[in-house]
Design a protein around this motif. Structure first.
Motif, PDB file in Angstrom:
ATOM      1  N   SER A  89      28.078   3.670   2.636  1.00 43.81           N
ATOM      2  CA  SER A  89      28.962   4.284   3.614  1.00 43.81           C
ATOM      3  C   SER A  89      28.378   4.141   5.015  1.00 43.81           C
ATOM      4  CB  SER A  89      29.144   5.768   3.268  1.00 43.81           C
ATOM      5  OG  SER A  89      29.874   6.434   4.270  1.00 43.81           O
ATOM      6  N   LEU A  90      29.227   3.808   5.969  1.00 42.52           N
ATOM      7  CA  LEU A  90      28.832   3.752   7.372  1.00 42.52           C
ATOM      8  C   LEU A  90      29.687   4.729   8.173  1.00 42.52           C
ATOM      9  CD1 LEU A  90      28.338  -0.058   8.170  1.00 42.52           C
ATOM     10  CD2 LEU A  90      26.581   1.676   7.795  1.00 42.52           C
ATOM     11  N   PRO A  91      29.170   5.248   9.319  1.00 40.77           N
ATOM     12  CA  PRO A  91      27.818   5.024   9.819  1.00 40.77           C
ATOM     13  C   PRO A  91      26.777   5.632   8.878  1.00 40.77           C
ATOM     14  CG  PRO A  91      28.865   6.774  11.058  1.00 40.77           C
ATOM     15  CD  PRO A  91      29.915   6.203  10.155  1.00 40.77           C
ATOM     16  N   ILE A  92      25.514   5.267   9.109  1.00 39.92           N
ATOM     17  CA  ILE A  92      24.449   5.791   8.266  1.00 39.92           C
ATOM     18  C   ILE A  92      24.518   7.311   8.273  1.00 39.92           C
ATOM     19  CG2 ILE A  92      21.957   6.004   8.009  1.00 39.92           C
ATOM     20  CD1 ILE A  92      21.704   3.204   9.235  1.00 39.92           C
ATOM     21  N   LEU A  94      23.866  11.019   5.440  1.00 37.84           N
ATOM     22  CA  LEU A  94      22.954  11.534   4.418  1.00 37.84           C
ATOM     23  C   LEU A  94      23.188  10.864   3.070  1.00 37.84           C
ATOM     24  CD1 LEU A  94      20.673  13.493   3.886  1.00 37.84           C
ATOM     25  CD2 LEU A  94      22.360  15.309   3.513  1.00 37.84           C
ATOM     26  N   HIS A  95      24.459  10.577   2.764  1.00 38.95           N
ATOM     27  CA  HIS A  95      24.759   9.873   1.513  1.00 38.95           C
ATOM     28  C   HIS A  95      24.156   8.467   1.534  1.00 38.95           C
ATOM     29  CE1 HIS A  95      27.959   8.564  -1.673  1.00 38.95           C
ATOM     30  NE2 HIS A  95      26.750   8.666  -2.171  1.00 38.95           N
ATOM     31  N   THR A  96      24.304   7.763   2.661  1.00 37.52           N
ATOM     32  CA  THR A  96      23.743   6.415   2.790  1.00 37.52           C
ATOM     33  C   THR A  96      22.233   6.437   2.579  1.00 37.52           C
ATOM     34  OG1 THR A  96      25.407   6.095   4.535  1.00 37.52           O
ATOM     35  CG2 THR A  96      23.798   4.348   4.218  1.00 37.52           C
ATOM     36  N   ILE A  97      21.573   7.374   3.232  1.00 33.27           N
ATOM     37  CA  ILE A  97      20.103   7.467   3.151  1.00 33.27           C
ATOM     38  C   ILE A  97      19.665   7.754   1.718  1.00 33.27           C
ATOM     39  CG2 ILE A  97      18.095   8.795   3.909  1.00 33.27           C
ATOM     40  CD1 ILE A  97      19.699   9.270   6.573  1.00 33.27           C
ATOM     41  N   LEU A 105      17.527  13.929  -0.711  1.00 31.68           N
ATOM     42  CA  LEU A 105      17.004  14.648   0.443  1.00 31.68           C
ATOM     43  C   LEU A 105      18.038  15.600   1.025  1.00 31.68           C
ATOM     44  CD1 LEU A 105      15.320  11.594   2.208  1.00 31.68           C
ATOM     45  CD2 LEU A 105      14.159  13.349   0.844  1.00 31.68           C
ATOM     46  N   ARG A 106      17.567  16.766   1.463  1.00 29.77           N
ATOM     47  CA  ARG A 106      18.398  17.654   2.250  1.00 29.77           C
ATOM     48  C   ARG A 106      18.357  17.211   3.712  1.00 29.77           C
ATOM     49  NH1 ARG A 106      16.207  21.939   2.943  1.00 29.77           N
ATOM     50  NH2 ARG A 106      14.199  21.707   1.884  1.00 29.77           N
ATOM     51  N   PRO A 107      19.253  17.719   4.575  1.00 34.27           N
ATOM     52  CA  PRO A 107      19.306  17.244   5.962  1.00 34.27           C
ATOM     53  C   PRO A 107      17.963  17.266   6.694  1.00 34.27           C
ATOM     54  CG  PRO A 107      21.238  18.542   5.490  1.00 34.27           C
ATOM     55  CD  PRO A 107      20.366  18.645   4.281  1.00 34.27           C
ATOM     56  N   ASP A 108      17.237  18.376   6.634  1.00 34.99           N
ATOM     57  CA  ASP A 108      15.948  18.454   7.339  1.00 34.99           C
ATOM     58  C   ASP A 108      14.942  17.471   6.763  1.00 34.99           C
ATOM     59  OD1 ASP A 108      16.984  20.382   8.945  1.00 34.99           O
ATOM     60  OD2 ASP A 108      16.039  22.071   7.898  1.00 34.99           O
ATOM     61  N   GLU A 109      14.954  17.325   5.439  1.00 35.53           N
ATOM     62  CA  GLU A 109      14.041  16.381   4.795  1.00 35.53           C
ATOM     63  C   GLU A 109      14.385  14.945   5.184  1.00 35.53           C
ATOM     64  OE1 GLU A 109      13.157  18.817   0.634  1.00 35.53           O
ATOM     65  OE2 GLU A 109      14.896  17.472   0.784  1.00 35.53           O
ATOM     66  N   ALA A 110      15.685  14.649   5.244  1.00 35.15           N
ATOM     67  CA  ALA A 110      16.111  13.294   5.603  1.00 35.15           C
ATOM     68  C   ALA A 110      15.719  12.968   7.042  1.00 35.15           C
ATOM     69  CB  ALA A 110      17.620  13.147   5.414  1.00 35.15           C
ATOM     70  N   ARG A 111      15.899  13.930   7.927  1.00 32.51           N
ATOM     71  CA  ARG A 111      15.526  13.710   9.330  1.00 32.51           C
ATOM     72  C   ARG A 111      14.036  13.389   9.450  1.00 32.51           C
ATOM     73  NH1 ARG A 111      18.638  15.364  13.522  1.00 32.51           N
ATOM     74  NH2 ARG A 111      19.765  16.774  12.119  1.00 32.51           N
ATOM     75  N   GLU A 112      13.238  14.165   8.747  1.00 29.22           N
ATOM     76  CA  GLU A 112      11.780  13.936   8.778  1.00 29.22           C
ATOM     77  C   GLU A 112      11.419  12.599   8.143  1.00 29.22           C
ATOM     78  OE1 GLU A 112       7.733  16.090   7.043  1.00 29.22           O
ATOM     79  OE2 GLU A 112       9.593  17.251   7.244  1.00 29.22           O
ATOM     80  N   LEU A 168      22.665   5.220  18.594  1.00 28.26           N
ATOM     81  CA  LEU A 168      22.692   4.754  17.217  1.00 28.26           C
ATOM     82  C   LEU A 168      23.275   5.838  16.314  1.00 28.26           C
ATOM     83  CD1 LEU A 168      21.761   2.252  15.589  1.00 28.26           C
ATOM     84  CD2 LEU A 168      19.696   3.523  15.043  1.00 28.26           C
ATOM     85  N   PRO A 169      24.375   5.537  15.635  1.00 26.61           N
ATOM     86  CA  PRO A 169      25.020   6.574  14.823  1.00 26.61           C
ATOM     87  C   PRO A 169      24.282   6.806  13.504  1.00 26.61           C
ATOM     88  CG  PRO A 169      26.251   4.532  14.681  1.00 26.61           C
ATOM     89  CD  PRO A 169      25.105   4.276  15.616  1.00 26.61           C
ATOM     90  N   VAL A 170      23.437   7.820  13.463  1.00 22.78           N
ATOM     91  CA  VAL A 170      22.775   8.249  12.241  1.00 22.78           C
ATOM     92  C   VAL A 170      23.071   9.735  12.069  1.00 22.78           C
ATOM     93  CG1 VAL A 170      20.603   8.503  10.998  1.00 22.78           C
ATOM     94  CG2 VAL A 170      20.941   6.545  12.509  1.00 22.78           C
ATOM     95  N   ARG A 171      23.631  10.095  10.923  1.00 20.26           N
ATOM     96  CA  ARG A 171      24.015  11.486  10.692  1.00 20.26           C
ATOM     97  C   ARG A 171      23.244  12.041   9.505  1.00 20.26           C
ATOM     98  NH1 ARG A 171      30.430  10.131  11.157  1.00 20.26           N
ATOM     99  NH2 ARG A 171      30.451   9.711  13.394  1.00 20.26           N
ATOM    100  N   PHE A 172      22.794  13.246   9.678  1.00 19.89           N
ATOM    101  CA  PHE A 172      22.033  13.887   8.613  1.00 19.89           C
ATOM    102  C   PHE A 172      22.890  14.918   7.879  1.00 19.89           C
ATOM    103  CE2 PHE A 172      19.003  12.136  11.610  1.00 19.89           C
ATOM    104  CZ  PHE A 172      18.213  11.375  10.755  1.00 19.89           C
ATOM    105  N   ASP A 173      24.148  14.565   7.696  1.00 19.68           N
ATOM    106  CA  ASP A 173      25.056  15.298   6.817  1.00 19.68           C
ATOM    107  C   ASP A 173      25.922  14.253   6.123  1.00 19.68           C
ATOM    108  OD1 ASP A 173      26.992  14.454   8.653  1.00 19.68           O
ATOM    109  OD2 ASP A 173      27.088  16.388   9.667  1.00 19.68           O
ATOM    110  N   TYR A 174      26.935  14.696   5.398  1.00 17.41           N
ATOM    111  CA  TYR A 174      27.753  13.763   4.617  1.00 17.41           C
ATOM    112  C   TYR A 174      29.035  13.370   5.326  1.00 17.41           C
ATOM    113  CZ  TYR A 174      24.525  14.578   0.775  1.00 17.41           C
ATOM    114  OH  TYR A 174      23.393  14.629  -0.004  1.00 17.41           O
ATOM    115  N   ASN A 175      29.092  13.529   6.623  1.00 17.57           N
ATOM    116  CA  ASN A 175      30.261  13.151   7.408  1.00 17.57           C
ATOM    117  C   ASN A 175      30.319  11.632   7.548  1.00 17.57           C
ATOM    118  OD1 ASN A 175      32.346  12.857   9.224  1.00 17.57           O
ATOM    119  ND2 ASN A 175      31.242  13.732  10.965  1.00 17.57           N
TER     120      ASN A 175
END
Length: 377
Positions: A89-92, A94-97, A105-112, A168-175
């Motif tokens: 899925s794009l943009p990148i 949380l699901h993509t990651i 990973l949860r959002p905070d974990e993914a960001r880190e 750069l579109p990187v999202r740390f949720d599932y949007n």
């Protein structure tokens, strides 16, 4: 008005409403420019003939304007990409990651985690590649940006400015909504019908299959030119660089890919994406389908110019053409081609409305309209 696309139609309509007589010409056999849509006779699918155009904006005035001429129905752009044998899925997000790295990973974990992958030694990214490496690291860069960019622009990401990636579109949720804008949608019956309604005014005459001759400019009170800036001067200083698109169109019985846009990030796949046009109108139902494979290459003399390159060499030539344009009288250069800028549809409409206002103000003041209402450099 030279050009019956968004710029010419919107400027023409506003000036006609103010009492001017407006002549619009276009070298093509249809109105709408690259936004032109038409029904496929075999499947009934509404086809974006020159590639998909998805309307999105934060400009409430522009949103109200287009809805005054056509009903816009909800449409969310959810892009997928095929890379390394998987669909992401794009943009990148949380699901993509999580899918790419096999994590939960949860959002905070993914960001880190993404920050640990990024090249933090790059403090001031200057190139496209540096921008991507700084924010997502080498693995995601290679999977989603490197090959696609090489195909789209025909050069190494090391040669492109960081500004192309912008934020750069990187999202740390599932949007997975591709755009951030408040207003998003598609015209229910296509862009061509919307533009036809804009042009439907007693003060407007439209002539198709007509080429503009700059020598005719003095025949009019003023010319608004939305064709190629270099073309107005017969390419006397050379041709500004563009990328063009080749479309390999095919019909399919059924649902070919299950989404409107599928990117292909691998360099070995020669096309950049496949678009399936019935998915751009999800309120319609069609058994058949119309799809486009898109191939990007350098624009030649007889090609449709899509994306201005605007690297160093082009900007130098652009500056020379701007100087020449400033000497031209009775003409204003507008739109994507006239100002050699990549413009989304909402920005094109906003600039057209503001350009018409500027012209009317100059008329009232008895002063000359400038060559550019929006400076290209």
């Amino acid at each position: 008005m030279v050009g019956a696309g968004l710029s010419g139609a919107v400027i023409g309509r506003k000036l006609a409403e103010a009492g001017h007589r407006v002549t619009i010409i276009d070298r093509r056999s249809h109105i709408g420019g690259n936004c032109h849509t038409e029904r496929d006779p075999e499947t009934g699918v509404l086809v974006h003939v020159y590639g998909p155009h998805i309307f999105h904006t934060d400009d409430a005035g522009v949103w109200d304007y287009v809805n005054g001429f056509e009903t816009f129905l909800p449409y969310i752009n959810r892009v997928k990409t095929t890379s390394q044998g998987q669909v992401f899925s794009l943009p990148i997000n949380l699901h993509t990651i999580n899918q790419f790295y096999g994590r939960t990973l949860r959002p905070d974990e993914a960001r880190e985690f993404i920050e640990s992958q990024a090249d933090t030694s790059i403090s001031d990214p200057q190139t496209f590649e540096e921008q991507a490496l700084r924010f997502v690291g080498p693995d995601l860069y290679k999977a989603f940006f490197k090959g696609y960019t090489e195909k789209q622009w025909g050069c190494s990401p090391r040669e492109l400015p960081a500004s192309i990636l912008k934020r750069l579109p990187v999202r740390f949720d599932y949007n997975d909504n591709y755009f951030f804008h408040r207003f998003q949608g598609m015209p229910e019956n296509g862009y061509t019908q919307m533009i036809a309604r804009i042009l439907d005014h007693s003060g407007i005459d439209v002539h198709l299959d007509v080429r503009f001759d700059p020598l005719r400019a003095p025949d009019y009170d003023h010319v608004f030119y939305s064709g190629p800036l270099d073309g107005y001067f017969d390419y006397a200083l050379g041709r500004l660089g563009y990328r063009t698109l080749d479309f390999e169109r095919f019909n399919y019985q059924g649902d070919y890919q299950g989404c409107a846009v599928m990117n292909f990030g691998d360099r070995e796949v020669p096309f950049t994406r496949i678009t399936e046009h019935k998915h751009f109108a999800p309120w319609e139902q069609h058994d058949g389908s119309v799809c486009y494979r898109e191939f990007s290459r350098a624009a030649g003399e007889n090609d449709i110019p899509y994306y201005p390159i605007r690297l160093v060499e082009e900007k130098e030539m652009l500056a020379a053409y701007v100087r020449r344009a400033d000497q031209a009288e009775g003409v204003t250069f507008v739109g994507r081609l006239g100002t050699y800028r990549y413009l989304d549809m909402d920005v094109t409409i906003r600039e057209a409305l503001d350009t018409a206002d500027t012209y009317l103000n100059h008329c009232a003041a008895g002063t000359a309209m400038p060559s550019f209402a929006f400076f290209p450099l």
